[in-house]
Design an enzyme around this catalytic site. Structure first.
Site, PDB file in Angstrom:
ATOM      1  N   ARG A  46      38.338 -38.090  43.442  1.00 43.94           N
ATOM      2  CA  ARG A  46      37.576 -37.687  44.635  1.00 43.94           C
ATOM      3  C   ARG A  46      36.803 -36.393  44.365  1.00 43.94           C
ATOM      4  O   ARG A  46      35.669 -36.235  44.789  1.00 43.94           O
ATOM      5  CB  ARG A  46      38.499 -37.516  45.846  1.00 43.94           C
ATOM      6  CG  ARG A  46      37.794 -36.824  47.026  1.00 43.94           C
ATOM      7  CD  ARG A  46      38.494 -37.034  48.378  1.00 43.94           C
ATOM      8  NE  ARG A  46      39.925 -36.832  48.346  1.00 43.94           N
ATOM      9  CZ  ARG A  46      40.537 -35.640  48.233  1.00 43.94           C
ATOM     10  NH1 ARG A  46      39.830 -34.524  48.134  1.00 43.94           N
ATOM     11  NH2 ARG A  46      41.846 -35.560  48.216  1.00 43.94           N
ATOM     12  N   TYR A  98      13.735 -40.746  59.983  1.00 43.27           N
ATOM     13  CA  TYR A  98      14.491 -41.980  59.743  1.00 43.27           C
ATOM     14  C   TYR A  98      15.473 -42.157  60.899  1.00 43.27           C
ATOM     15  O   TYR A  98      16.153 -41.217  61.296  1.00 43.27           O
ATOM     16  CB  TYR A  98      15.228 -41.867  58.406  1.00 43.27           C
ATOM     17  CG  TYR A  98      16.133 -43.025  58.100  1.00 43.27           C
ATOM     18  CD1 TYR A  98      15.601 -44.270  57.782  1.00 43.27           C
ATOM     19  CD2 TYR A  98      17.506 -42.880  58.123  1.00 43.27           C
ATOM     20  CE1 TYR A  98      16.431 -45.336  57.508  1.00 43.27           C
ATOM     21  CE2 TYR A  98      18.346 -43.944  57.845  1.00 43.27           C
ATOM     22  CZ  TYR A  98      17.796 -45.169  57.536  1.00 43.27           C
ATOM     23  OH  TYR A  98      18.618 -46.220  57.263  1.00 43.27           O
ATOM     24  N   ASP A 170      13.812 -34.784  53.045  1.00 48.38           N
ATOM     25  CA  ASP A 170      14.207 -36.148  52.686  1.00 48.38           C
ATOM     26  C   ASP A 170      13.090 -36.708  51.802  1.00 48.38           C
ATOM     27  O   ASP A 170      12.001 -37.018  52.276  1.00 48.38           O
ATOM     28  CB  ASP A 170      14.390 -36.979  53.968  1.00 48.38           C
ATOM     29  CG  ASP A 170      14.882 -38.396  53.680  1.00 48.38           C
ATOM     30  OD1 ASP A 170      14.668 -38.886  52.554  1.00 48.38           O
ATOM     31  OD2 ASP A 170      15.454 -39.012  54.596  1.00 48.38           O
ATOM     32  N   LYS A 195      17.619 -46.551  47.704  1.00 46.58           N
ATOM     33  CA  LYS A 195      16.247 -47.055  47.711  1.00 46.58           C
ATOM     34  C   LYS A 195      15.660 -47.019  46.296  1.00 46.58           C
ATOM     35  O   LYS A 195      16.140 -47.710  45.426  1.00 46.58           O
ATOM     36  CB  LYS A 195      15.430 -46.249  48.729  1.00 46.58           C
ATOM     37  CG  LYS A 195      16.145 -46.066  50.080  1.00 46.58           C
ATOM     38  CD  LYS A 195      16.354 -47.346  50.842  1.00 46.58           C
ATOM     39  CE  LYS A 195      17.288 -47.207  52.039  1.00 46.58           C
ATOM     40  NZ  LYS A 195      16.949 -46.188  53.016  1.00 46.58           N
TER      41      LYS A 195
HETATM   42  C1  LIG Z   1      17.554 -45.421  53.918  1.00 48.79           C
HETATM   43  C2  LIG Z   1      17.151 -44.052  54.272  1.00 48.79           C
HETATM   44  C3  LIG Z   1      18.095 -43.079  54.661  1.00 48.79           C
HETATM   45  C4  LIG Z   1      19.563 -43.398  54.820  1.00 48.79           C
HETATM   46  O1  LIG Z   1      20.170 -43.759  53.637  1.00 48.79           O
HETATM   47  P1  LIG Z   1      21.445 -44.771  53.549  1.00 48.79           P
HETATM   48  O2  LIG Z   1      21.685 -44.851  52.084  1.00 48.79           O
HETATM   49  O3  LIG Z   1      21.037 -46.061  54.187  1.00 48.79           O
HETATM   50  O4  LIG Z   1      22.547 -44.139  54.308  1.00 48.79           O
HETATM   51  C5  LIG Z   1      17.637 -41.815  54.949  1.00 48.79           C
HETATM   52  N1  LIG Z   1      16.326 -41.491  54.870  1.00 48.79           N
HETATM   53  C6  LIG Z   1      15.399 -42.394  54.505  1.00 48.79           C
HETATM   54  C7  LIG Z   1      13.971 -41.978  54.448  1.00 48.79           C
HETATM   55  C8  LIG Z   1      15.768 -43.697  54.196  1.00 48.79           C
HETATM   56  O5  LIG Z   1      14.826 -44.585  53.849  1.00 48.79           O
END
Ligand SMILES: *Cc1c(COP(=O)(O)O)cnc(C)c1O
Length: 373
Positions: A46, A98, A170, A195
């Protein structure tokens, strides 16, 4: 070293038995030496793991940061930033963040005493006006989801610094290939590694990369290790593998997107195309200034409203009607359907994650789907 090289080599030391591809360390615990110390710093899975350490070193190198912390999802990374604040602290966030980011700030952390103001982040005066003496964080997401609005990162940093707040960007959609928030002055770059970084729609993860290993990042590390929302060794291994081809993939996604966007921009059934590479995009100049390419994501608004948009999503054959983005296969999604009643997304909007198929095939698919819309 250049990004292409770092994407392949950063984080991997010579393997003791000469393996080119690193092994996956599934062990949850590590032998101590006679003096009680762990031989390589690894104690318990962990708190740390060799695959995670390699991934974090690679991510830090790609974003030009000094440290990174990885998580079991992008949302866990976001939540960690918020948890590193104190109750009563104030956050300024974009009004088109998001969806789950906004929901975390609004619904999960409000009872915990967090204050949040949502503003049009493309308007620096609105950001300045929203700052309070208790503002500790300005959250930026650019390009934004799903309208691809672009925020001037350096501009927000300037405003936030004046108010003593830190800036987290982000960077999921742009990736470090196209945009480097830390070089523009941001404190932390955040990723949903689910992503583009993973890139193959087969691993869920998140990351925070920091410009400094300061007190705030120490809190992030504490929450990561003690809270335990960590990625598995296999997740880290998949991410390292995916990242090796990130620069190549992102360039190919971008080239395909530009061709698909050019087709959609001329289509009579398409009311508007949201893509920062278009000269008509309201923040095109900002995007051109801070991004080295405009990425693989675009949204369209279909003439004929919600029903017409849903018909297009139902008629595509090569695009898949599904959520998420950044994988090799093209996806299309009616965002309003997934975002629920609190959504601000137009009802005729479809979000496209343009994959790595041949652009002519993608265009032919959209052409036949729009034909009957
Ligand atoms: C998908 C996404 C998130 C969240 O990520 P998860 O891996 O689904 O928790 C946050 N910000 C953006 C821009 C995203 O496309």
């Amino acid at each position: 070293m250049n990004l292409e090289t770092l994407a392949i080599h950063a984080g991997l030391d010579a393997d003791p038995v000469g393996a080119i591809v690193p092994p996956i360390y599934l062990s949850t615990t590590y032998t101590r030496r006679a003096d009680g110390e762990p031989p390589d710093g690894f104690v318990y899975a962990r708190t740390d793991n060799p695959n995670r350490a390699a991934l974090e070193a690679r991510l830090a190198a790609l974003e030009g940061g000094v440290v990174a912390a990885t998580f079991g999802s992008g949302s866990a990374a976001t939540m960690t930033v918020v948890q590193a604040l104190a109750p009563g602290d104030h956050v300024v966030a974009p009004n088109d963040a998001y969806f789950n980011t906004a929901q975390l700030l609004r619904d999960l952390f409000a009872p915990w005493g967090l204050q949040a103001t949502f503003v049009d982040m493309t308007d620096l005066d609105a950001v300045r006006t929203a700052l309070r003496p208790t503002t500790r964080l300005v959250w930026v997401e650019t390009p934004s989801n799903p309208l691809l609005r672009v925020t001037d990162i350096a501009g927000v940093v300037d405003v936030a610094r004046g108010g003593g707040a830190r800036v987290v960007v982000d960077n999921t959609w742009a990736t470090p290939v196209l945009q480097r928030p830390l070089a523009l002055g941001a404190d932390i770059a955040m990723h949903s590694t689910t992503k583009y970084l993973g890139g193959h729609a087969d691993v869920t993860g998140g990351a925070l990369v920091a410009r400094e290993d300061d007190d705030f990042f120490q809190r992030v590390r504490l929450i990561q290790r003690n809270g335990g929302a960590v990625p598995s060794p296999f997740d880290c291994w998949l991410l390292l593998r995916g990242i090796s081809t990130l620069p190549l993939r992102v360039r190919a996604h971008t080239e395909n997107a530009e061709k698909v966007v050019a087709f959609l921009s001329d289509h009579p059934k398409v009311e508007v195309v949201h893509y920062p590479g278009l000269a008509a995009h309201p923040q095109h100049a900002v995007a051109a200034g801070q991004m080295s390419g405009f990425g693989g994501m675009a949204s369209i608004q279909v003439r004929g409203g919600r029903a017409a948009a849903l018909r297009v999503a139902a008629r595509v054959r090569l695009f898949t009607h599904a959520t998420s983005l950044g994988g090799v296969e093209s996806l299309i999604e009616h965002r309003q359907s997934i975002e629920g009643p609190a959504t601000r997304t137009p009802d005729n909007l479809l979000r496209l994650s343009i994959g790595l198929e041949h652009p002519d095939d993608l265009i032919a698919d959209l052409a036949q789907a729009l034909e009957e819309a």
